[in-house]
Design a protein around this motif. Structure first.
Motif, short mmCIF file in Angstrom:
data_model
loop_
_atom_site.label_atom_id
_atom_site.label_comp_id
_atom_site.label_asym_id
_atom_site.label_seq_id
_atom_site.Cartn_x
_atom_site.Cartn_y
_atom_site.Cartn_z
N THR A 106 -11.61 -38.50 40.41
CA THR A 106 -11.92 -37.90 41.71
C THR A 106 -13.13 -38.52 42.40
O THR A 106 -13.44 -38.18 43.54
N SER A 107 -13.83 -39.42 41.69
CA SER A 107 -14.89 -40.21 42.32
C SER A 107 -14.98 -41.54 41.56
O SER A 107 -14.85 -41.55 40.34
N PRO A 108 -15.20 -42.65 42.30
CA PRO A 108 -15.32 -43.94 41.61
C PRO A 108 -16.55 -43.98 40.70
O PRO A 108 -16.68 -44.84 39.84
N LYS A 109 -17.42 -43.02 40.89
CA LYS A 109 -18.67 -42.97 40.15
C LYS A 109 -18.50 -42.51 38.70
O LYS A 109 -19.27 -42.88 37.81
N TRP A 110 -17.49 -41.66 38.48
CA TRP A 110 -17.44 -40.91 37.22
C TRP A 110 -17.33 -41.76 35.95
O TRP A 110 -18.14 -41.62 35.03
N LYS A 111 -16.34 -42.61 35.89
CA LYS A 111 -16.13 -43.31 34.61
C LYS A 111 -17.30 -44.23 34.24
O LYS A 111 -17.77 -44.17 33.10
N PRO A 112 -17.80 -45.05 35.20
CA PRO A 112 -18.96 -45.88 34.83
C PRO A 112 -20.15 -45.04 34.39
O PRO A 112 -20.83 -45.38 33.41
N LEU A 113 -20.38 -43.92 35.08
CA LEU A 113 -21.53 -43.08 34.72
C LEU A 113 -21.35 -42.47 33.33
O LEU A 113 -22.27 -42.52 32.50
N LEU A 114 -20.18 -41.92 33.07
CA LEU A 114 -19.95 -41.29 31.76
C LEU A 114 -20.05 -42.33 30.64
O LEU A 114 -20.64 -42.08 29.59
N ASN A 115 -19.46 -43.50 30.89
CA ASN A 115 -19.51 -44.53 29.85
C ASN A 115 -20.93 -45.04 29.62
O ASN A 115 -21.31 -45.33 28.50
N LYS A 116 -21.70 -45.11 30.71
CA LYS A 116 -23.09 -45.55 30.56
C LYS A 116 -23.88 -44.53 29.72
O LYS A 116 -24.60 -44.89 28.79
#
Ligand SMILES: [Zn+2]
Length: 601
Positions: A409-419
């Protein structure tokens, strides 16, 4: 660790009995002891399972509001921290309920709750008229099938079969048109003044009267709607000199409608239902950010604090006796998580650029009612809400598997969670869709990016045994540290939080699966596997008797391969209770064959 909690538990029982609303001393870091204290109060027997509309859930809401107040958070309800709303918790049968049918001067009487019952979506009223059989009540011109084409329903009472010419198959080509609510709307549009629903004798299904439980998703039909059992339906046709089974078999085999008026028929349908309406409340608190611009952007942190009360609707308890459904994991865990994050960020408010809104919802178990009420009646401008973080059942972290919905639901989510998980201590199961079985759905439906944290379902799900002693507090602390990392980024990173719509996803309000056999497997959604993975089996269920265990992956049911939950449901279709089915499961990588004797729902 367990022993430690037992001792604390004894102390807490003492505190609670002295003053129910004493807020324990807390630590501004994310702390297991704080979580334990909040959760133990919310899930205590004293709060009787926090059923929406009960005095006990109001007591819980007072605790929540008082806690927010102690932290110095601003009230953001309509009445201090509270946002009140009304819910229909039940429907009561009043005196005037009756059904009477006459054919060729032969009378048929019906006994309430035995032979017939108003449905939970019936309107009130008393009507009489001739009976018209409208088959399955399906109008599907695109498929060359229309039960209504040769009949006149004007001022008549429609007799309509449930399901479709394809039986009770879940993936029928008729789609949502097999829903009873939808059929009643169609009949009403054709002029029917009441509808009598029944399961045809050729339909493979456990014959049950349609429940009287109000469905918040289904509107009042506006005309009386009752369901009758199959035996009584057969009797009506018999008295008219007709064979219902033969008629239905004809429709089913040719997939051709056969609707007609029943000659010399008369029926009188009287329904008087009274909704039981209760007031309940969301609890809402605000922590303002410091950046002159960004403080107008609000991140919501939410969880539902209601549960199933003493059981009833939604309960999966084997006994129907009222028992406290403590709901320690569902969702005293998420509620305690919100309290803990509220405390954490209150102690760090100088670091906030954006603002935080903490919401604890009521009415979730009745159909996401509190969150729907909030997004339709927001207490902050809804276009200022830039993200919503939901926690529902975060108390059973197992093997570090964490399910996160809404990652698309946001392009932000996966990179942030993985980081934030760069040490890979969580095994993530990302589900992109923003619609899902909890309150974040309501926000996603308003185009707000959402994340929903969930440690997975288990054997105590919706049972009185969802208790405090089964909570993994170290796991909760770990999940909340991750969530606090996500929120810290959201409130401090000046970069815009973008929304993306997940393609090909529809709200989960479609048809329920209609399966008449009972197996007793609890699905495990924590990991995507080929097959149907189970988190466990229900006590005394056919699955338990067959020796199925948590972790088993069902890959074949009878002669049908199973690759996912839909295959599994579909494979069950041809069976009836009592049938024995060969089932193949993968257990620790080995194929194991078991025989399940199917039960009934
Ligand atoms: Zn629940």
């Amino acid at each position: 660790m367990k022993r430690y909690y037992q001792i604390i538990s004894l102390i807490l029982v003492f505190i609670v009995s002295c003053s129910t609303l004493k807020i324990p001393q807390t630590n501004p870091d994310i702390d297991q002891k704080d979580l334990f204290n909040h959760l133990s109060f919310l899930a205590s027997d004293e709060l009787k399972g926090r059923g929406t509309g009960t005095p006990e859930i109001d007591k819980a809401s007072e605790y929540l509001a008082k806690y927010f107040k102690n932290l110095g958070l601003k009230p953001k309800g309509e009445d201090g921290y509270f946002q009140k709303f009304k819910v229909t918790t039940d429907l009561k049968l009043k005196e005037n309920n009756s059904l009477f049918v006459k054919l060729n001067s032969q009378e048929i009487n019906f006994t309430l709750k035995v032979d017939y019952q108003p449905t939970g979506f019936s309107g009130n009223g008393s009507v009489e008229g001739e009976l018209v059989f409208a088959g399955y009540g399906i109008e599907a011109e695109d498929l060359g099938y229309n039960d209504y084409s040769d009949i006149d329903l004007k001022d008549k009472i429609a007799l309509i079969m449930r399901y479709s010419p394809e039986g009770d198959k879940p993936d029928t080509k008729f789609g949502f048109k097999v829903q009873s609510n939808f059929k009643v709307s169609a009949a009403k549009n054709k002029g029917a003044k009441a509808v009598i629903l029944f399961t045809g004798p050729n339909t493979v299904e456990n014959d049950k009267l349609i429940s009287l439980v109000p469905d918040p998703a289904a509107m009042n039909a506006g005309i009386p709607v009752v369901s009758i059992n199959t035996e009584k339906a057969k009797e009506i046709f018999e008295k008219a000199g007709l064979d219902l089974l033969a008629i239905q078999k004809g429709i089913d085999s040719l997939q051709r409608p056969n609707s007609f008026k029943l000659q010399s028929s008369y029926a009188k349908v009287t329904v008087e239902l009274e909704p039981v309406i209760k007031e309940t409340r969301n609890v809402i608190a605000f922590l303002e950010g410091n950046d002159p611009q960004l403080k107008n952007e609000i991140v919501v942190i939410g969880a539902h604090y209601d549960h199933l009360g003493m059981g009833g609707r939604g309960s999966l308890a084997s006994s129907k006796e009222p028992q406290v459904h403590n709901g320690a994991d569902d969702n005293a865990s998420g509620t305690s998580g919100v309290l803990e994050l509220a405390e954490y960020f209150s102690a760090r408010k100088n670091q906030l650029k954006r603002s935080l809104l903490f919401i604890l919802f009521s009415g979730e178990e009745l159909g996401l009612l509190g969150s729907k009420h909030f997004v339709d009646n927001p207490t902050v401008p809804i276009n200022q809400i830039v993200a919503m973080i939901n926690m529902d059942m975060i108390g059973r972290l197992n093997e570090n598997r964490l399910t996160v919905y809404g990652t698309g639901t946001s392009p932000k989510w996966k990179p942030l969670l993985n980081k934030l998980n760069s040490d890979s201590s969580f095994k993530f199961n990302f589900i992109d869709g923003g619609f899902g079985p909890s309150d974040h759905s309501s926000f996603y439906s308003k185009n707000i990016p959402v994340l929903f944290f969930f440690t997975g379902t288990h054997q105590d799900y919706h049972k009185p045994s969802d208790d405090v002693d089964k909570i993994n507090f170290a796991g909760m602390e770990k999940v909340l540290k991750l969530v606090s990392g996500v929120v810290t980024d959201l409130v401090s990173n000046p970069e815009k939080i973008e929304f993306t719509k997940v393609q090909g996803e529809a709200p989960q309000q479609g048809r329920r699966m209609n399966i008449r056999v009972y197996v007793g497997t609890i699905p495990d959604y924590s990991e995507q596997v080929e097959g149907f993975k189970i988190a466990g089996v229900n006590d005394g269920s056919p699955a338990e008797k067959a020796g199925l265990k948590a972790g088993d992956i069902i890959i074949k049911f009878g002669d049908k391969p199973v690759k996912n939950i839909y295959d599994y449901m579909y494979a069950m279709q041809g069976y009836k209770p009592g049938d024995k089915v060969d089932v193949v499961v993968l257990r620790n990588g080995q194929e194991v064959k078991v025989v399940i004797e199917l039960g009934s729902r």
